[in-house]
Design a protein around this motif. Structure first.
Motif, mmCIF file in Angstrom:
data_model
loop_
_atom_site.group_PDB
_atom_site.id
_atom_site.type_symbol
_atom_site.label_atom_id
_atom_site.label_comp_id
_atom_site.label_asym_id
_atom_site.label_seq_id
_atom_site.Cartn_x
_atom_site.Cartn_y
_atom_site.Cartn_z
ATOM 1 N N VAL A 36 1.842 4.928 -6.529
ATOM 2 C CA VAL A 36 1.393 6.043 -5.686
ATOM 3 C C VAL A 36 0.570 7.043 -6.491
ATOM 4 O O VAL A 36 -0.352 7.675 -5.967
ATOM 5 C CB VAL A 36 2.584 6.750 -5.008
ATOM 6 C CG1 VAL A 36 3.248 5.837 -3.985
ATOM 7 C CG2 VAL A 36 3.611 7.248 -6.030
ATOM 8 N N LEU A 150 2.745 0.949 -4.978
ATOM 9 C CA LEU A 150 2.074 1.268 -3.719
ATOM 10 C C LEU A 150 2.350 0.226 -2.643
ATOM 11 O O LEU A 150 2.311 0.539 -1.445
ATOM 12 C CB LEU A 150 0.567 1.404 -3.970
ATOM 13 C CG LEU A 150 -0.252 2.088 -2.872
ATOM 14 C CD1 LEU A 150 0.255 3.503 -2.612
ATOM 15 C CD2 LEU A 150 -1.727 2.123 -3.262
ATOM 16 N N THR A 153 4.764 1.234 -0.059
ATOM 17 C CA THR A 153 4.253 2.109 1.000
ATOM 18 C C THR A 153 3.517 1.298 2.058
ATOM 19 O O THR A 153 3.723 1.488 3.261
ATOM 20 C CB THR A 153 3.298 3.159 0.411
ATOM 21 O OG1 THR A 153 4.037 4.089 -0.378
ATOM 22 C CG2 THR A 153 2.579 3.921 1.514
ATOM 23 N N GLY A 158 7.926 2.983 2.225
ATOM 24 C CA GLY A 158 8.433 3.769 1.114
ATOM 25 C C GLY A 158 9.957 3.845 1.156
ATOM 26 O O GLY A 158 10.632 2.908 1.587
ATOM 27 N N GLY A 204 6.831 8.096 -1.117
ATOM 28 C CA GLY A 204 5.979 6.958 -0.763
ATOM 29 C C GLY A 204 5.922 6.667 0.725
ATOM 30 O O GLY A 204 5.697 5.524 1.124
#
Length: 485
Positions: A36, A150, A153, A158, A204
């Motif tokens: 992130v 990431l 996410t 998240g 996230g």
């Protein structure tokens, strides 16, 4: 007869703290995944208060991944992955006894949900931890410090997704198993209460993937606290000498006036900051939190086993301390106290607040405490002769260390102190380099340009004497000297 302490404990741990995502660099090297933090863009055209990634969408994320002209300073940091040996030598020579850093989750499990860890990432941390120890410092390792892969996410939600609990526990187990002989001090989650400011980096959760973002944030933190308790339980099973801590972003918030309505409003805001520590240090949800959730229309899903898991509490409390704010009954959020001085970013300077907070936390929890972040971001000037005259930083630390000493006299069991960013690193909130905290200057600008040479500031030599004297050679602040005249 009890003797009031006259100074810092003999074994007090003077330290410094950084985060992997703000210093390491080496973006997508040796199998590292995207985190992130890697999409935190520096935007010089935006006002400071608009530069942090509090809430962002999947559209923003996808655009950032395709952006070839934007400035993403956390992708290069200060090149610490290559310079850590020389940097740690400088910090060891300053006398630091403790070095807090994080392990980048995306460097170990690039996607977060991988079945096996990335051995190249682990080898880097093997060497880093060895180097910390070789320079006379105890490593304090943060397991999650804004480095969520990431993928968690984009393909999950998240920390709002229950699956992330198991992914995180698996990641932590790898590290707890591997570093039994090298690391004693652990922090599971950095500043677990930061669900407003820095909420995306922390949790996230993309705002467009949930129907109720506020509820999703609190559910995400619930999942995070369950994961933290499970990790703490495992750590104690693996190594009885492990000390596992929890961490808050500290306050405190003051009532703007002595009106009972303002005092009550402030109490409620402070309670919901204490909430996270209440759970992780006491092992259960406090009743005031249930009232808050009901009044806010928030539903927290407890899965079978969550309450039992939360009983595995942390061994110590840690917190960051930068500034205080004020509250009143008319405003839903705390705001700046203009009666106090502030740095160029509007962060108030309140040394006495640190003593107040230390006493408040110790009265509430009666457990060992570590200050794991404290410092002041300033614009520094590199002189032609390589010197940096930062008396303002020395004054800041003098005043705060004095109040730490007073808190110890008050009876607070304060075990250690980490200055934030003892070497200049990329700013967490605004992703700029020019907001400098360090005792060591890094010749690099907001755009990653510069020689990257390291220069010792005046504060480096001052802090070296403070540590050598175990906090006795602090001296008077400029303001105190002026008042004596």
């Amino acid at each position: 007869m009890y003797q009031v302490p006259k100074g810092f404990p003999k074994d007090f741990l003077w330290g410094g703290a950084v985060a992997a995502n703000q210093c390491e660099g080496a973006y997508e090297c040796e199998g590292k995944g995207t985190s992130v933090a890697d999409i935190n863009e520096f935007r010089a055209d935006l006002p400071l208060e608009k530069r942090s990634n509090a809430e962002i969408s999947t559209e923003y994320i996808k655009a950032a991944l395709q952006n070839e002209t934007g400035i993403f300073p956390k992708r290069w940091g200060i090149n610490f992955k290559e310079t850590y040996s020389a940097d740690l030598k400088l910090l060891g020579e300053m006398g630091l006894k403790l070095f807090r850093t994080s392990i980048d989750w995306s460097r170990i499990f690039p996607n977060g949900d991988d079945e096996e860890p990335n051995e190249a990432g682990l080898l880097f941390y093997d060497n880093l931890i060895d180097e910390i120890i070789a320079n006379g410092m105890e490593p304090m390792i943060t397991l999650s410090h804004y480095e969520i892969p990431l993928n968690l996410t984009l393909n999950y939600t998240g920390w709002y997704s229950r699956e992330v609990i198991d992914f995180f526990v698996r990641y932590c187990k790898v590290l707890l198993d591997r570093y039994q002989e090298k690391v004693k001090y652990w922090i599971v989650i950095n500043q677990i209460n930061l669900i407003g400011h820095e909420s995306f980096n922390h949790l996230g959760i993309a705002e467009d993937k949930v129907a109720n973002l506020q509820e999703a944030k609190y559910q995400g933190v619930h999942n995070m606290m369950v994961a933290s308790a499970k990790v703490t339980k495992y750590a104690h099973e693996v190594n009885e000498n492990y000390e596992v801590g929890m961490m808050l972003c500290g306050g405190p918030e003051y009532a703007a006036t002595c009106k009972p309505e303002d005092v009550l409003a402030t109490m409620k805001i402070n309670q919901m900051e204490y909430f996270f520590a209440d759970v992780l240090l006491r092992g259960y949800y406090p009743k005031y939190a249930f009232r808050f959730f009901e009044e806010q229309g928030i539903k927290i899903d407890f899965v079978e086993g969550d309450e039992e898991a939360l009983k595995h509490t942390a061994d110590y409390m840690s917190f960051s301390y930068y500034y205080t704010q004020i509250c009143d009954a008319q405003h839903s959020e705390p705001y700046r106290n203009k009666a106090l001085p502030a740095n160029q970013w509007g962060w108030t300077i309140d040394p006495l607040g640190l003593r107040i907070l230390l006493n408040s936390f110790y009265d509430r929890y009666q457990c060992p405490i570590y200050i794991t972040e404290n410092g002041i971001g300033c614009y520094d000037k590199l002189e032609a002769d390589g010197s940096i005259h930062d008396d303002y930083r020395i004054d800041y630390y003098k005043a705060h260390i004095q109040q730490m000493k007073e808190a110890i006299k008050d009876g607070v069991d304060l075990r250690g102190y980490c200055a934030w960013g003892p070497i200049d690193i990329i700013s967490c909130s605004s992703s700029e380099m020019s907001k400098r905290y360090g005792f060591i200057y890094v010749d690099q600008d907001d755009y990653g340009k510069g020689s990257q040479k390291r220069f010792l500031k005046d504060s480096y030599y001052w802090m070296k004497e403070v540590i050598a004297s175990n906090g006795e050679k602090v001296g008077q602040t400029h303001e105190e000297n002026e008042n004596k005249k």
